[in-house]
Enzyme design. Structure first.
Site, PDB file in Angstrom:
ATOM      1  NE  ARG A   1      -0.635   0.521   4.926  1.00  0.00           N
ATOM      2  CZ  ARG A   1      -0.695   1.773   5.297  1.00  0.00           C
ATOM      3  NH1 ARG A   1      -1.345   2.663   4.551  1.00  0.00           N
ATOM      4  NH2 ARG A   1      -0.127   2.193   6.408  1.00  0.00           N
TER       5      ARG A   1
ATOM      6  NE  ARG B   1      -0.847  10.934   6.570  1.00  0.00           N
ATOM      7  CZ  ARG B   1       0.222  11.305   7.241  1.00  0.00           C
ATOM      8  NH1 ARG B   1       0.562  12.573   7.267  1.00  0.00           N
ATOM      9  NH2 ARG B   1       0.939  10.413   7.882  1.00  0.00           N
TER      10      ARG B   1
ATOM     11  NE  ARG C   1      20.089  -1.890  -2.448  1.00  0.00           N
ATOM     12  CZ  ARG C   1      20.979  -1.540  -3.372  1.00  0.00           C
ATOM     13  NH1 ARG C   1      21.859  -2.413  -3.825  1.00  0.00           N
ATOM     14  NH2 ARG C   1      21.009  -0.297  -3.838  1.00  0.00           N
TER      15      ARG C   1
ATOM     16  NE  ARG D   1      17.314   9.082   4.501  1.00  0.00           N
ATOM     17  CZ  ARG D   1      16.618   8.696   5.560  1.00  0.00           C
ATOM     18  NH1 ARG D   1      15.435   9.218   5.793  1.00  0.00           N
ATOM     19  NH2 ARG D   1      17.087   7.804   6.406  1.00  0.00           N
TER      20      ARG D   1
ATOM     21  CD  GLU E   1      20.250   7.488   4.268  1.00  0.00           C
ATOM     22  OE1 GLU E   1      19.274   6.789   3.931  1.00  0.00           O
ATOM     23  OE2 GLU E   1      20.273   8.183   5.309  1.00  0.00           O
TER      24      GLU E   1
ATOM     25  CE1 TYR F   1      14.846  -0.199   8.428  1.00  0.00           C
ATOM     26  CE2 TYR F   1      12.493   0.187   8.719  1.00  0.00           C
ATOM     27  CZ  TYR F   1      13.796   0.663   8.678  1.00  0.00           C
ATOM     28  OH  TYR F   1      14.051   1.982   8.908  1.00  0.00           O
TER      29      TYR F   1
ATOM     30  CG  ASP G   1      10.311   2.131  12.095  1.00  0.00           C
ATOM     31  OD1 ASP G   1      11.302   2.449  11.425  1.00  0.00           O
ATOM     32  OD2 ASP G   1       9.137   2.174  11.657  1.00  0.00           O
TER      33      ASP G   1
END
Length: 368
Positions: free
Chosen positions: A172, A176, A249, A280, A300, A348, A350
């Site tokens: 997805r 917004r 990666r 970025r 980066e 991964y 957070d």
């Protein structure tokens, strides 16, 4: 009798929480880390009075009050809100995709106009069953958003054409229909005042820590010294890659100290066109509303990962998931080893996820 109850391999957030909670109830711990500093990837280095996130931007966010209260017991957090900007061929767009983005793209002003535009582009694409990431993304948000804000960034990130990436990578895409540039939906968000390293220092206070220490170089010795190992490194390395190497990666960072107060006016700016080699630029002082006379920026660059490189993003495709499940089955049989964190779980995470996992793990282990 063993010298330690626990030897914790890795001083990142999982290892530090485990050591802190075990030490609190009188367990004797040793924390070892092959790096020259504590904190794992959330380590911040003071450069020109600015807390520089050495391993990429870390912005804390969670909706879990228990996690938020826990981490706030080690630091005071500021009100930083992640509102990145994307640049595509000198055009500036707000992220995540919201009404500001759509207004810039198409000049639309109302949610119904934006929805109609996206629906029209999805219909025009005539994609019924997406065969790859490109088709999946266009089916979700239409051609314009995909081509300007997703395609180049994604191809740089993964080092592969979007038409060769599997569709399931993008399940997805958050869209917004409000004029809200806040990237995260979570209730709590911020950056610790003074940087993340101070949090880990508080957690490890009074605990023996050995840096520049490679577990694998003295593995037998460490195993003989402790009742249990808490391992936060790569699970395939722990088992000497017996089922194969799990792929990642990696990232490469280029830091620059600039003799100016403000370089880009925002902490995070993404570069979404493929021709710009970095994904970025981070300007670290904006995380803490810094007013220092100089600034530090980090470009980066996504990079191919080879054994020995820093692993960042697990490549959770079918091949790697099969290999990981074999290691996971082995780890489930261990009685003297606890595995935790993103590398040990090949996932991964957070920061708030890691804290949640660490607290669950310590609760289960230390209540025995």
């Amino acid at each position: 009798m063993k010298k330690y109850n626990y030897i914790i391999v890795g001083s990142g957030i999982f290892g530090a929480i485990f050591a802190y909670e075990a030490n609190k109830i009188g367990k004797k711990c040793l924390v070892i880390d092959k790096r020259s500093h504590i904190g794992g990837n959330i380590y911040c280095e003071d450069i020109e009075g600015i807390n520089v996130h050495k391993y990429g931007a870390h912005i804390f966010h969670t909706s879990n009050k228990k996690v938020w209260d826990y981490i706030n017991s080690f630091a005071e957090f500021n009100r930083y809100t992640n509102s990145p900007i994307a640049i595509y061929k000198d055009e500036l767009y707000n992220m995540p995709f919201n009404m500001n983005t759509f207004n810039r793209l198409w000049g639309v002003r109302t949610p119904s106009e934006a929805k109609a535009k996206i629906a029209e582009q999805i219909l025009e694409s005539n994609i019924m069953k997406p065969q790859n990431l490109e088709e999946q993304a266009i089916k979700l948000v239409g051609k314009d958003i995909y081509e300007k804000l997703i395609k180049g960034y994604t191809e740089k990130q993964w080092g592969t054409k979007a038409t060769e990436l599997p569709a399931f990578i993008i399940k997805r895409l958050p869209v917004r229909f409000t004029y809200d540039n806040n990237y995260f939906n979570d209730k709590y968000q911020g950056i610790p005042i003074g940087g993340y390293t101070k949090i880990i220092e508080k957690m490890l206070k009074g605990i023996e820590v050995r840096l520049n220490t490679d577990f694998f170089k003295s593995r037998k010795e460490f195993e003989n010294l402790t009742e249990k190992i808490v391992f936060t490194g790569m699970i395939d390395e722990f088992y000497n890659y017996k089922f194969g190497t799990l792929e990642y990666r990696s990232l490469r960072f280029e830091n620059e100290i600039l003799n100016q107060e403000n370089y880009q006016g925002n902490a995070v700016i993404n570069y979404t066109e493929y021709e710009v080699p970095y994904t970025r630029i981070i300007e670290h002082k904006h995380f803490e509303y810094g007013t220092q006379p100089k600034t530090v920026i980090t470009k980066e660059y996504p990079a191919r990962w080879n054994k020995g490189d820093e692993p960042y993003y697990p490549i959770n495709n079918e091949r790697n998931n099969i290999i990981y499940s074999k290691y996971k089955n082995l780890s489930n049989k261990e009685t003297d080893v606890i595995f935790g964190g993103r590398l040990a779980e090949y996932k991964y995470y957070d920061m708030h996820n890691v804290i949640e996992q660490a607290l669950k793990c310590t609760e289960k282990e230390l209540q025995k």
